[in-house]
Design a protein around this motif. Structure first.
Motif, PDB file in Angstrom:
ATOM      1  N   GLN A 238       0.878  -1.258   0.628  1.00 35.07           N
ATOM      2  CA  GLN A 238       0.060  -0.090   0.240  1.00 35.07           C
ATOM      3  C   GLN A 238       0.926   1.457   0.119  1.00 35.07           C
ATOM      4  N   ASP A 242      -0.007   1.992  -3.229  1.00 33.27           N
ATOM      5  CA  ASP A 242      -1.167   3.356  -2.817  1.00 33.27           C
ATOM      6  C   ASP A 242      -2.651   2.966  -3.478  1.00 33.27           C
ATOM      7  N   ASN A 244      -5.941   2.609  -5.439  1.00 32.73           N
ATOM      8  CA  ASN A 244      -7.784   3.217  -4.599  1.00 32.73           C
ATOM      9  C   ASN A 244      -8.195   2.902  -5.233  1.00 32.73           C
ATOM     10  N   THR A 286      -3.394  13.120  -6.461  1.00 34.58           N
ATOM     11  CA  THR A 286      -3.461  11.694  -6.751  1.00 34.58           C
ATOM     12  C   THR A 286      -4.493  10.206  -6.308  1.00 34.58           C
ATOM     13  N   GLY A 287      -5.757  10.580  -6.454  1.00 32.46           N
ATOM     14  CA  GLY A 287      -6.498   9.872  -6.399  1.00 32.46           C
ATOM     15  C   GLY A 287      -7.703  10.464  -4.145  1.00 32.46           C
ATOM     16  N   ARG A 290      -7.408   8.752  -0.507  1.00 30.91           N
ATOM     17  CA  ARG A 290      -5.947   8.426   0.137  1.00 30.91           C
ATOM     18  C   ARG A 290      -5.385   9.645   1.038  1.00 30.91           C
ATOM     19  N   THR A 291      -5.477  10.875   0.250  1.00 35.65           N
ATOM     20  CA  THR A 291      -4.815  11.680   1.718  1.00 35.65           C
ATOM     21  C   THR A 291      -5.195  13.148   1.925  1.00 35.65           C
TER      22      THR A 291
END
Length: 514
Positions: A238, A242, A244, A286-287, A290-291
């Motif tokens: 992950q 990572d 997603n 970045t998706g 995700r963050t």
């Protein structure tokens, strides 16, 4: 010699007095004697009457005694009919006795004094009636005795038959007992053989069970090691890749920065509801999910304008990255009208005030048509009871966990925290087995577009606090309108200095010219 005097002497007077006294006494005695003769005559007459009265009284007393003897009453006083209720008299006893035996005269006329003859006649009549009834009862008794003898004869015949049957049954029973004892001996031998075989089999099973327990422990250790290895490589994978699979739910189609309003390409056909919140992401994210670094703002839907159009207010915004057209929006609890499921454990605190905001969580999820699959409450109990986390849950959301060692002496609080920690470990294992992503509450709220707010200021706590915005009214009864600050600040204080403060041109207003 002197001649005798003719004057009366003292003796003459004495003689005269004596004579007079004698005459008076003689007359008196005569009168007394005469009266005495009369009194004696009267006394004789009275004595003769008394003798007759005594004879009558004696006869009357004899009659009374004979009546007492006849009545069987020994009371000394007879009494009177004028007062028959006087106690301890013959008349009162007889009256009471007559009333006890039930004189018809007394029953028909309770005020009348009963008579012995009437009472005896009544008693005789009743006695005759009772005697007739007694004779009838005796006749009935004789008939019953005859019937009873017949029944006894029948019963005796049955008893004799039963005794005969009993004798035969006892003989058969004794024969069966003898046969059963022989069969029991055979069965006892078989049971002993079976017990011996069972004992040997039990020993073998115990040996197999011990071996199975050792094997199970080895497998559990290997499974635990493999889980740790899988989790380790999963985390590394992950961190590197990572992965997603979440996609944006929609996009921003228009922005009004002055009024803090945006328009979205979602509407009634998407089953969008007011009060649904979203996070606004940068275009080159970045998706989604995700963050938090890619989240630039948080919005809340206020009005549905059409099939694919709605209006939302800006809850918070990163002024360095203002919202722009075509910015993607995302919320984990909403996806084009599809129902989403989530599981929760830990303290659910939306506004950071230390309280459990379960009602707020349920309201937020309900507005987006989302549901709770498993929830561990403050007491460390799963709801619904005995529920399990399944792949249906999109996320396992983990809130802050308390440390039981921080509550010394509070056994109930420590037990509650330990139950929550136990359920947390179990749910994380279930999420790992079912491939459910585990995220913390802060990331979940950020992705939902929820901005934590604190309404109560507490000194020493670094938490957001909303102050009243807007200017004071300039007049009475003036419409308030929207007085929320636009959020714009001087370019001098803009971090990215994109809108830097403009330099003065040096021109002053004509009002200040000389």
């Amino acid at each position: 010699m002197a001649a005798p005097s003719k004057k009366p002497e003292a003796i003459h007077f004495v003689a005269i007095v004596f004579f007079l006294i004698a005459a008076v006494c003689g007359g008196g005695w005569y009168m007394v004697f005469k009266d005495l003769r009369q009194v004696q005559g009267q006394l004789k007459t009275a004595n003769e009457g008394k003798s007759a009265s005594d004879a009558a009284a004696t006869r009357a007393n004899q009659d009374v005694q004979e009546l007492k003897q006849l009545l069987g009453n020994a009371q000394p006083e007879v009494g009177t009919m004028a007062d028959p209720s006087k106690a301890n008299t013959v008349i009162s006893d007889v009256v009471n006795l007559m009333r006890r035996v039930g004189s018809l005269a007394a029953e028909n006329n309770p005020a009348a004094t009963p008579h012995v003859t009437a009472a005896l006649n009544d008693f005789a009549t009743r006695f005759a009636t009772q005697d007739a009834e007694l004779k009838k009862l005796r006749k009935d008794k004789e008939d019953l005795n005859v019937a009873l003898q017949a029944v006894n004869a029948q019963n005796q015949a049955r008893v004799d038959e039963a005794l005969t049957s009993k004798t035969k049954s006892e003989a058969d029973l004794q024969q069966n007992i003898t046969q059963s004892e022989e069969q029991h001996k055979v069965k006892d031998q078989a049971i002993q053989q079976a017990d011996e075989a069972l004992r040997r089999e039990t020993i073998e099973k115990e040996q197999l069970r011990d071996e199975l327990v050792r094997t199970k422990e080895d497998f559990e250790k290997r499974i635990t090691t493999l889980k740790q290895t899988v989790n380790f490589y999963r985390k590394q994978l992950q961190d590197v890749l990572d992965p997603n699979f979440e996609t944006p739910d929609g996009r921003v189609t228009g922005v009004d920065p002055e009024n803090h309003v945006v328009w979205l390409n979602l509407g009634s056909l998407d089953n969008l509801r007011p009060q649904t919140t979203f996070a606004v992401y940068v275009k080159d994210n970045t998706g989604v999910s995700r963050t938090q670094k890619d989240i630039k703002a948080k919005i809340e839907v206020t009005e549905i304008l059409g099939p694919h159009r709605s209006k939302a207010r800006i809850i918070s915004e990163d002024l360095r990255r203002p919202i722009a057209d075509e910015d993607p929006i995302y919320s984990p609890v909403w996806h084009h009208g599809q129902e989403q499921w989530f599981s929760f454990v830990g303290r659910i605190d939306f506004d950071g005030d230390g309280t459990y905001d379960r009602k707020m969580l349920e309201d937020r999820l309900a507005s987006a048509r989302a549901h709770i699959e498993v929830l561990v409450n403050e007491e460390g109990v799963r709801e619904p009871a005995d529920s399990k986390l399944t792949p249906r849950s999109k996320f396992l959301v983990v809130g802050p966990m308390e440390d039981p060692t921080l509550f010394p002496g509070q056994d109930e609080k420590q037990d509650q925290i330990k139950r929550v920690l136990t359920e947390h470990k179990a749910l994380v294992d279930e999420a790992t087995e079912n491939g459910v992503r585990v995220i913390n509450l802060q990331d979940f709220l950020a992705m939902m577009g929820i901005e934590p707010q604190q309404r109560l200021y507490r000194p020493g706590e670094n938490r957001p606090f909303n102050l009243k915005a807007g200017a004071r009214s300039t007049g009475i009864n003036e419409p308030l309108g929207d007085r929320t600050s636009s959020g714009r600040v001087s370019g001098k204080y803009t971090p990215d200095r994109v809108n830097a403060q403009k330099e003065s041109s040096g021109t002053t207003s004509g009002l200040f010219k000389k």
